[in-house]
Design a protein around this motif. Structure first.
Motif, PDB file in Angstrom:
ATOM      1  N   LEU A 177      69.499 -40.475 -11.405  1.00  0.00           N
ATOM      2  CA  LEU A 177      70.473 -40.493 -12.496  1.00  0.00           C
ATOM      3  C   LEU A 177      70.305 -39.372 -13.515  1.00  0.00           C
ATOM      4  O   LEU A 177      71.190 -39.163 -14.345  1.00  0.00           O
ATOM      5  N   LEU A 178      69.201 -38.671 -13.459  1.00  0.00           N
ATOM      6  CA  LEU A 178      68.961 -37.574 -14.390  1.00  0.00           C
ATOM      7  C   LEU A 178      68.998 -36.254 -13.641  1.00  0.00           C
ATOM      8  O   LEU A 178      68.338 -36.093 -12.615  1.00  0.00           O
ATOM      9  N   ILE A 179      69.793 -35.325 -14.139  1.00  0.00           N
ATOM     10  CA  ILE A 179      69.865 -33.982 -13.551  1.00  0.00           C
ATOM     11  C   ILE A 179      69.405 -32.976 -14.592  1.00  0.00           C
ATOM     12  O   ILE A 179      69.813 -33.048 -15.761  1.00  0.00           O
ATOM     13  N   GLU A 180      68.556 -32.039 -14.171  1.00  0.00           N
ATOM     14  CA  GLU A 180      68.071 -31.018 -15.081  1.00  0.00           C
ATOM     15  C   GLU A 180      68.210 -29.628 -14.463  1.00  0.00           C
ATOM     16  O   GLU A 180      68.149 -29.459 -13.239  1.00  0.00           O
ATOM     17  N   GLU A 181      68.391 -28.672 -15.330  1.00  0.00           N
ATOM     18  CA  GLU A 181      68.333 -27.268 -14.937  1.00  0.00           C
ATOM     19  C   GLU A 181      66.904 -26.944 -14.502  1.00  0.00           C
ATOM     20  O   GLU A 181      65.934 -27.448 -15.076  1.00  0.00           O
ATOM     21  N   VAL A 182      66.754 -26.109 -13.484  1.00  0.00           N
ATOM     22  CA  VAL A 182      65.429 -25.697 -13.031  1.00  0.00           C
ATOM     23  C   VAL A 182      64.791 -24.780 -14.076  1.00  0.00           C
ATOM     24  O   VAL A 182      65.438 -23.859 -14.585  1.00  0.00           O
ATOM     25  N   ILE A 183      63.539 -25.044 -14.392  1.00  0.00           N
ATOM     26  CA  ILE A 183      62.815 -24.238 -15.375  1.00  0.00           C
ATOM     27  C   ILE A 183      62.432 -22.887 -14.767  1.00  0.00           C
ATOM     28  O   ILE A 183      61.962 -22.808 -13.636  1.00  0.00           O
ATOM     29  N   ARG A 184      62.633 -21.840 -15.522  1.00  0.00           N
ATOM     30  CA  ARG A 184      62.203 -20.501 -15.098  1.00  0.00           C
ATOM     31  C   ARG A 184      60.839 -20.223 -15.731  1.00  0.00           C
ATOM     32  O   ARG A 184      60.730 -20.008 -16.940  1.00  0.00           O
ATOM     33  N   GLN A 185      59.788 -20.246 -14.915  1.00  0.00           N
ATOM     34  CA  GLN A 185      58.437 -20.133 -15.451  1.00  0.00           C
ATOM     35  C   GLN A 185      58.029 -18.688 -15.698  1.00  0.00           C
ATOM     36  O   GLN A 185      58.612 -17.745 -15.170  1.00  0.00           O
ATOM     37  N   HIS A 186      56.991 -18.538 -16.499  1.00  0.00           N
ATOM     38  CA  HIS A 186      56.434 -17.238 -16.838  1.00  0.00           C
ATOM     39  C   HIS A 186      55.930 -16.537 -15.574  1.00  0.00           C
ATOM     40  O   HIS A 186      55.459 -17.178 -14.631  1.00  0.00           O
ATOM     41  N   ALA A 187      55.999 -15.230 -15.570  1.00  0.00           N
ATOM     42  CA  ALA A 187      55.591 -14.445 -14.394  1.00  0.00           C
ATOM     43  C   ALA A 187      54.138 -14.698 -14.014  1.00  0.00           C
ATOM     44  O   ALA A 187      53.781 -14.638 -12.826  1.00  0.00           O
ATOM     45  N   ASP A 188      53.287 -14.993 -14.974  1.00  0.00           N
ATOM     46  CA  ASP A 188      51.876 -15.239 -14.674  1.00  0.00           C
ATOM     47  C   ASP A 188      51.689 -16.535 -13.893  1.00  0.00           C
ATOM     48  O   ASP A 188      50.731 -16.672 -13.116  1.00  0.00           O
ATOM     49  N   LEU A 189      52.573 -17.497 -14.093  1.00  0.00           N
ATOM     50  CA  LEU A 189      52.539 -18.733 -13.321  1.00  0.00           C
ATOM     51  C   LEU A 189      53.180 -18.525 -11.954  1.00  0.00           C
ATOM     52  O   LEU A 189      52.671 -19.012 -10.935  1.00  0.00           O
ATOM     53  N   ALA A 190      54.287 -17.800 -11.934  1.00  0.00           N
ATOM     54  CA  ALA A 190      54.968 -17.528 -10.671  1.00  0.00           C
ATOM     55  C   ALA A 190      54.090 -16.702  -9.734  1.00  0.00           C
ATOM     56  O   ALA A 190      54.219 -16.802  -8.507  1.00  0.00           O
ATOM     57  N   ALA A 191      53.174 -15.918 -10.292  1.00  0.00           N
ATOM     58  CA  ALA A 191      52.291 -15.102  -9.458  1.00  0.00           C
ATOM     59  C   ALA A 191      51.369 -15.967  -8.611  1.00  0.00           C
ATOM     60  O   ALA A 191      50.911 -15.548  -7.537  1.00  0.00           O
ATOM     61  N   VAL A 192      51.100 -17.193  -9.077  1.00  0.00           N
ATOM     62  CA  VAL A 192      50.235 -18.102  -8.330  1.00  0.00           C
ATOM     63  C   VAL A 192      51.040 -18.873  -7.298  1.00  0.00           C
ATOM     64  O   VAL A 192      50.675 -18.951  -6.123  1.00  0.00           O
TER      65      VAL A 192
END
Length: 340
Positions: A177-192
């Motif tokens: 029942l809850l819809i959320e936009e996907v969070i765009r994480q910091h590049a330092d987190l995305a690097a992992v």
């Protein structure tokens, strides 16, 4: 909290609860695994696990996860455990306000300004609104209002949906029942791990005037919609400056010197914007001051921290000595802040 607040009466109740519900097979399996890992005698480990559970408020999984088999009594005393954490939650998280944290829709309403992303509720007759939301963002995350450990969380791509009325009906029928936009994480987190939004668990206590940060753990996913262990995720503890204290690990005896997919060395991880994270935790902790002890899940984005959820039953994230070489935990911080 007085020294008696978490003492005899609570321990006796916990012991009685454990005796009634003990799963002998599970205890033996954990004991055998622990004995093998640390070259101990299995019967001795069984006895120690039972004694620790009954008289030291150490959960069976706590005993395994935090390597109690190789720690002495003084070292064990520095570790926060789930039974003690639960008592703190029961004492300092007012029952009348727990629902604001248990229900994800109510949580988003209460903490809307700190989410910093779009969200909406699925209701009868709003299939067009669901379609507009999904097409605007391309990819969406849906959540069942009540769930834990990542259960009830799903990810969908608008391009994959051909019948929006059917999609809407299916969401309603499954309780998403809850819809959320996907969070765009910091590049330092995305690097992992770029395929999962990697959350930081900050366990904190608000004493009515000051917010005390008790422990910080960085969770990493494996490309799934959630970074929880049920989705293959793992974590590493962070020091007060937001730097990893060692490799990653989970409750299934998996140790990750490097992220299995990206090859990132976990011990090299530094949480970006650590000062902003601490300030952010202080802000969210004051929104519902009746819930004093919370495990906050936060994601650092390029624009700063955003809130994912708050857990009034905070749970425990602790150091694992066999992985990090550090043989002490965070309990002294809890005691200093809470006073037990």
């Amino acid at each position: 909290m007085s020294s008696q607040g978490l003492a005899l009466s609570n321990r006796l109740r916990y012991l009685a609860w454990r005796v009634r519900r003990i799963d002998v097979g599970s205890v033996l399996e954990r004991a055998r695994e622990t004995a093998h890992a640390h070259r101990k005698w299995t019967p001795a480990v069984v006895v120690d696990m039972l004694w620790s559970a009954g008289f030291r408020q150490v959960g069976f999984q706590d005993y395994v996860d935090y390597d109690f088999a190789i720690l002495n009594r003084a070292e064990r005393a520095t570790y926060m455990t789930h039974p003690v954490s639960n008592e703190i939650s029961q004492k300092y998280d007012h029952p009348d306000y727990r629902g604001l944290f248990q229900d994800k829709v109510e949580f988003d309403r209460t903490f809307s300004e700190f989410l910093r992303r779009d969200w909406m509720v699925v209701e009868e007759g709003n299939a067009d609104a669901v379609r507009a939301f999904a097409e605007k963002h391309g990819t969406i995350v849906t959540k069942e209002p009540v769930g834990q450990a990542g259960t009830g969380v799903h990810r969908y791509h608008a391009a994959d949906v051909s019948d929006w009325d059917e999609f809407h009906r299916d969401l309603l029928s499954r309780g998403e029942l809850l819809i959320e936009e996907v969070i765009r994480q910091h590049a330092d987190l995305a690097a992992v791990c770029p395929g999962t939004v990697n959350t930081t668990r900050v366990t904190a206590f608000f004493d009515g005037e000051k917010t005390h940060i008790l422990a910080m753990a960085q969770k990493f996913g494996r490309g799934a919609v959630s970074d929880q262990m049920t989705f293959g995720g793992f974590y590493t503890m962070l020091d007060e400056n937001g730097h990893a204290v060692g490799a990653g690990y989970d409750s299934h005896s998996h140790v990750h010197e490097k992220h299995p997919d990206s090859g990132f060395v976990i011990a090299d991880f530094q949480l970006p914007m650590i000062d902003q994270v601490k300030e952010f935790v202080d802000q969210v902790a004051r929104v519902v001051p009746q819930i004093q002890y919370v495990g906050w899940d936060i994601v650092v984005t390029p624009d700063g921290p955003v809130l994912v959820e708050g857990n009034w039953g905070a749970g425990v994230y602790e150091n694992k000595p066999s992985v990090t070489g550090i043989r002490t935990g965070h309990k002294p911080r809890y005691r200093a802040a809470i006073g037990f």
